[in-house]
Design an enzyme around this catalytic site. Structure first.
Site, PDB file in Angstrom:
ATOM      1  N   SER A  56       0.807  -1.222   0.000  1.00 26.56           N
ATOM      2  CA  SER A  56       0.000   0.000   0.000  1.00 26.56           C
ATOM      3  C   SER A  56       0.839   1.269   0.000  1.00 26.56           C
ATOM      4  CB  SER A  56      -0.974  -0.005   1.181  1.00 26.56           C
ATOM      5  OG  SER A  56      -0.278  -0.157   2.402  1.00 26.56           O
ATOM      6  N   GLU A  57       1.932   1.309   0.798  1.00 29.31           N
ATOM      7  CA  GLU A  57       2.842   2.450   0.782  1.00 29.31           C
ATOM      8  C   GLU A  57       4.276   1.999   1.016  1.00 29.31           C
ATOM      9  OE1 GLU A  57      -0.994   4.579   1.525  1.00 29.31           O
ATOM     10  OE2 GLU A  57      -0.030   2.987   2.664  1.00 29.31           O
ATOM     11  N   THR A  58       5.193   2.768   0.454  1.00 30.46           N
ATOM     12  CA  THR A  58       6.621   2.575   0.692  1.00 30.46           C
ATOM     13  C   THR A  58       7.184   3.878   1.236  1.00 30.46           C
ATOM     14  OG1 THR A  58       6.873   0.896  -1.029  1.00 30.46           O
ATOM     15  CG2 THR A  58       8.851   2.105  -0.398  1.00 30.46           C
TER      16      THR A  58
ATOM     17  N   HIS B 226       1.462   3.641   9.016  1.00 28.42           N
ATOM     18  CA  HIS B 226       2.055   2.312   9.147  1.00 28.42           C
ATOM     19  C   HIS B 226       3.455   2.277   8.545  1.00 28.42           C
ATOM     20  CE1 HIS B 226       0.987   1.295   4.937  1.00 28.42           C
ATOM     21  NE2 HIS B 226       1.784   0.248   5.074  1.00 28.42           N
TER      22      HIS B 226
END
Length: 299
Positions: free
Chosen positions: A46-48, A75
């Site tokens: 979902s995200e980096t 997160h």
């Protein structure tokens, strides 16, 4: 070929392959935005988080979903600092991060928990068409209308806005079958990243609520754990007076319906703070494509 150390770190979980996986690139200095986006697409989480030097904080974090840059991600912040602690790069105590929404505080506790102080909360109740909202989420509109008088739908933000949608029972929230296009249209109309639906009818005896988060507009059909939305929901609960005796700490469970159970801890007594554990599940090196030249032709 340029290569960079790249990790997958499972945030808001005590064991690998649970919680919400975040990409972490510990040394991102010199990467262009297009290269960061390409890495995020390749990791397909979902995200980096990309860690960079900062002149105003201990470090700068930039966050990319597979499709675009995101101003803030809870997160991935937890994941990045859990990695830094595990690598011995930081100690317990207070740290600061520069983000697109400003400089924020991060605390590393002795047990490995990472706490992120979020931006000043904003909560605004909004009028919604429950039929349309229910149909978009694949939830019986009556399950939303049933709690609407005491727990209204609202836009809440502690750095990244979400539409907060209370649901009466876990059975109704668990059977949600969202229409991505319809959810995206509602999110766009309210200028939010996604929809965070929750119920106080939780699975765990120690859990305050159970949540599901849908953000197709940023490439996330369903998020297993959402730190920014959890903080926003905590601020929302305080704003609407959800408890006669407000708890010092709340536990939000999420991710069970995508087989990634997670636990997000939320404190809103003063500043809004979101915390949890994280575990590294993958550590390696990724080849980075060369930076693209612009298409400008000079005479």
């Amino acid at each position: 070929m340029d290569t960079r150390r790249t990790l997958l770190v499972d945030a808001f979980a005590a064991e690998p392959l649970a919680g919400n996986a975040a990409g972490v690139v510990p040394e991102a200095d010199g990467l262009t935005a297009d290269q960061m986006r390409a890495i995020a697409r390749e990791l397909a989480v979902s995200e980096t988080a990309f860690l960079l030097p900062s002149e105003t904080a201990d470090r700068r974090l930039r966050y990319f979903s597979p499709e675009q840059e995101v101003d803030l991600c809870g997160h991935a912040t937890v994941a990045a600092h859990a990695h830094l602690r595990e690598a011995g790069a930081i100690d317990e105590g207070e740290h600061t991060i520069e983000t697109n929404v400003g400089v924020l505080d991060v605390e590393v506790e002795s047990d490995g928990s990472i706490w992120m102080t979020q931006e000043m909360p904003r909560v605004e109740r909004v009028e919604v068409d429950y039929e349309r909202l229910g149909n978009a989420l694949g939830i019986d509109p009556a399950a939303l209308r049933d709690v609407g008088a005491d727990a209204p739908v609202a836009v809440a933000s502690t750095g990244l806005p979400f539409l907060i949608v209370p649901v009466n029972f876990l059975q109704n929230l668990g059977s949600a079958d969202p229409n991505d296009g319809a959810v995206e249209a509602i999110a766009d109309e309210h200028d939010v990243a996604g929809i965070y639906a929750f119920t106080f009818d939780a699975l765990g005896a120690d859990s305050t609520l159970h949540a599901r988060a849908f953000a197709p507009s940023v490439g996330i059909a369903e998020d297993p754990a959402t730190g920014t939305a959890s903080g926003a929901c905590g601020a929302y609960l305080r704003e609407v007076g959800a408890f006669d005796d407000f708890p010092e700490e709340m536990v939000f469970e999420q991710g069970h319906f995508v087989d990634r159970p997670s636990e997000v801890r939320v404190r809103v007594a003063g500043d809004v703070r979101v915390g949890g554990r994280a575990v590294t599940s993958l550590d390696g090196r990724l080849a980075v494509p060369p930076a693209e030249e612009d298409d400008i032709v000079e005479a």
